[in-house]
Write an enzyme that holds these catalytic residues in place. Structure first.
Site, PDB file in Angstrom:
ATOM      1  N   CYS A 119     -31.434   6.038 -32.404  1.00  0.00           N
ATOM      2  CA  CYS A 119     -32.874   5.748 -32.441  1.00  0.00           C
ATOM      3  C   CYS A 119     -33.738   6.995 -32.553  1.00  0.00           C
ATOM      4  O   CYS A 119     -34.907   6.910 -32.950  1.00  0.00           O
ATOM      5  CB  CYS A 119     -33.290   4.969 -31.192  1.00  0.00           C
ATOM      6  SG  CYS A 119     -32.473   3.373 -31.029  1.00  0.00           S
ATOM      7  N   HIS A 374     -38.818  -1.911 -34.452  1.00  0.00           N
ATOM      8  CA  HIS A 374     -38.049  -0.693 -34.173  1.00  0.00           C
ATOM      9  C   HIS A 374     -36.942  -0.527 -35.198  1.00  0.00           C
ATOM     10  O   HIS A 374     -35.774  -0.694 -34.902  1.00  0.00           O
ATOM     11  CB  HIS A 374     -37.483  -0.793 -32.756  1.00  0.00           C
ATOM     12  CG  HIS A 374     -36.654   0.366 -32.317  1.00  0.00           C
ATOM     13  ND1 HIS A 374     -36.721   1.628 -32.896  1.00  0.00           N
ATOM     14  CD2 HIS A 374     -35.714   0.468 -31.333  1.00  0.00           C
ATOM     15  CE1 HIS A 374     -35.874   2.434 -32.295  1.00  0.00           C
ATOM     16  NE2 HIS A 374     -35.245   1.750 -31.342  1.00  0.00           N
ATOM     17  N   CYS A 402     -35.695   7.531 -26.613  1.00  0.00           N
ATOM     18  CA  CYS A 402     -34.309   7.529 -26.141  1.00  0.00           C
ATOM     19  C   CYS A 402     -33.386   7.133 -27.284  1.00  0.00           C
ATOM     20  O   CYS A 402     -33.814   6.538 -28.277  1.00  0.00           O
ATOM     21  CB  CYS A 402     -34.138   6.577 -24.963  1.00  0.00           C
ATOM     22  SG  CYS A 402     -34.656   4.869 -25.282  1.00  0.00           S
TER      23      CYS A 402
END
Length: 416
Positions: A119, A374, A402
């Site tokens: 990510c 996302h 994160c």
């Protein structure tokens, strides 16, 4: 979901700011270059299998790269290198970042590197580009991230059984959303964090609803439109379909929130679907750095840092990166006007706000991944690009994200 974004960056000798930032480490030495952002754009983010499902990640990346360069007013031949975050690369073909830059019309001589830090990939590509510019290795770069989760394929092992059928695996889950150390979905890590930090279902409900409301307000104010370049989708025998707005935040039904069931732990879980950033087919947050930009530089790139903790604790990893990046910039948390902590889950933001003891009214003020999406390869670059547009002159912004495996990345910029 789908989307892309770009940040355009330029470097020059750090004479003007050397005395001011002399206490900093890598970003303050007089021998290093100053890095500035001269444009930041992204494509809209579409829902999973939604409006952008027909557009591959590399094409979305091309659109964002081209848009950022055009907004910066930089000749394409001035771009010396491209870094692009991209996690779910199966089926995209060779060298996705290279495909994206050539699709944007950049020179054949422009090198490219695809970055995978889960990510944090988009943010890490921005950090690596800034580092290259600081060191004088390049003077104009494009960096960001791209992902089309609507186009991620299924796989099966080569060891085909003689009988008993075949087992297909979804690469979104296998390569993107599974904790390989504990052999379970990363949502179980979020459950663990919620229990350890005593963050309730009601707190997460309230936060998720707030994310949607803030995204709607940002859209209505015209703020989000500043960072978006439209995507035109050709149609057979019909006019092109033009997608120019994010899709997911419009689809929520708040009346269903109290009755949503836990997703990852059926008996005693508290993480529900509303708390998860939807799988966007998003693409880029890019940065192009340039000394020849026709537009005024937008922001100065001040500092960056990585951190890591136990894989199961990945949701709280930003709390370990933030002190490092503040120290690198010579700032205190009270100096930060705007915080962007990526909403992988609602509990991520709630936990980090609690651990860092920061003012929640300054965090994700225009919504985040819970309501917007996302697309994992681009989210880190998106939140940096959003700060470029949302900060006021002189203000500092800090972005943290994160990533699977227990990692996190964080950057600080200052609006010019």
């Amino acid at each position: 979901m789908s989307s892309s974004g770009l940040l355009t960056v330029r470097s020059q000798l750090c004479k003007r700011l050397a005395h001011k930032y002399l206490s900093r480490t890598y970003s303050s030495r007089p021998s290093l270059n100053e890095v500035v952002i001269v444009s930041a754009v992204r494509t809209p983010m579409g829902s999973f299998r939604g409006s952008l499902a027909a557009v591959p990640a590399t094409r979305l990346g091309s659109i964002a790269i081209k848009g950022a360069i055009e907004k910066a007013g930089i000749p394409v031949e001035e771009v010396k290198e491209v870094y692009m975050g991209n996690v779910l690369q199966a089926g995209e073909g060779q060298a996705p970042a290279r495909q994206a830059l050539l699709g944007a019309g950049l020179s054949l001589s422009t090198p490219a590197t695809t970055i995978n830090k889960v990510c944090a990939s988009g943010m890490k590509s921005v950090m690596l580009a800034a580092q290259s510019l600081m060191c004088g290795h390049q003077d104009v770069m494009v960096a960001g991230g791209m992902e089309s989760m609507s186009n991620v394929p299924y796989v099966m092992t080569r060891d085909i059984p003689a009988y008993g059928g075949l087992r297909m695996e979804d690469l979104i889950v296998k390569d993107g959303l599974t904790d390989v150390y504990n052999k379970f979905h990363m949502g179980n890590c979020a459950e663990n964090t919620a229990k350890n930090m005593q963050i309730t279902r009601e707190e997460q409900d309230a936060y998720a609803i707030s994310s949607y409301n803030r995204s709607q307000a940002a859209y209505n104010s015209g703020l989000l439109a500043k960072e978006i370049v439209p995507v035109s989708i050709p149609q057979k025998g019909k006019p092109d379909v033009v997608v120019s707005e994010d899709e997911e935040w419009r689809r929520v039904d708040f009346s269903k929130v109290p009755n949503l069931r836990p997703v990852f732990q059926k008996d005693n879980g508290i993480i529900v679907l509303l708390y998860i950033s939807f799988n966007n087919q998003t693409i880029e947050c890019k940065r192009a750095s340039s000394r020849k930009a026709k537009t005024r530089p937008m922001s100065v790139f001040l500092a960056f840092a990585d951190a890591a903790t136990a894989p199961i604790d990945f949701p709280i990893a930003p709390a370990f990166a933030v002190p490092k990046v503040l120290a690198a910039a010579g700032l205190k948390k009270e100096d930060i006007a705007m915080w962007e902590i990526n909403e992988a889950f609602s509990v991520v933001v709630l936990a980090n706000v609690k651990m860092l003891d920061i003012d929640p009214s300054k965090v994700n003020v225009n919504g985040g991944a819970v309501s917007l999406g996302h697309p994992i390869g681009m989210s880190g670059a998106r939140i940096v690009g959003h700060m470029v547009h949302a900060l006021k002159s002189g203000q500092y912004g800090l972005a943290g994200i994160c990533n699977g495996g227990g990692g996190a990345s964080s950057v600080i910029i200052q609006k010019l």
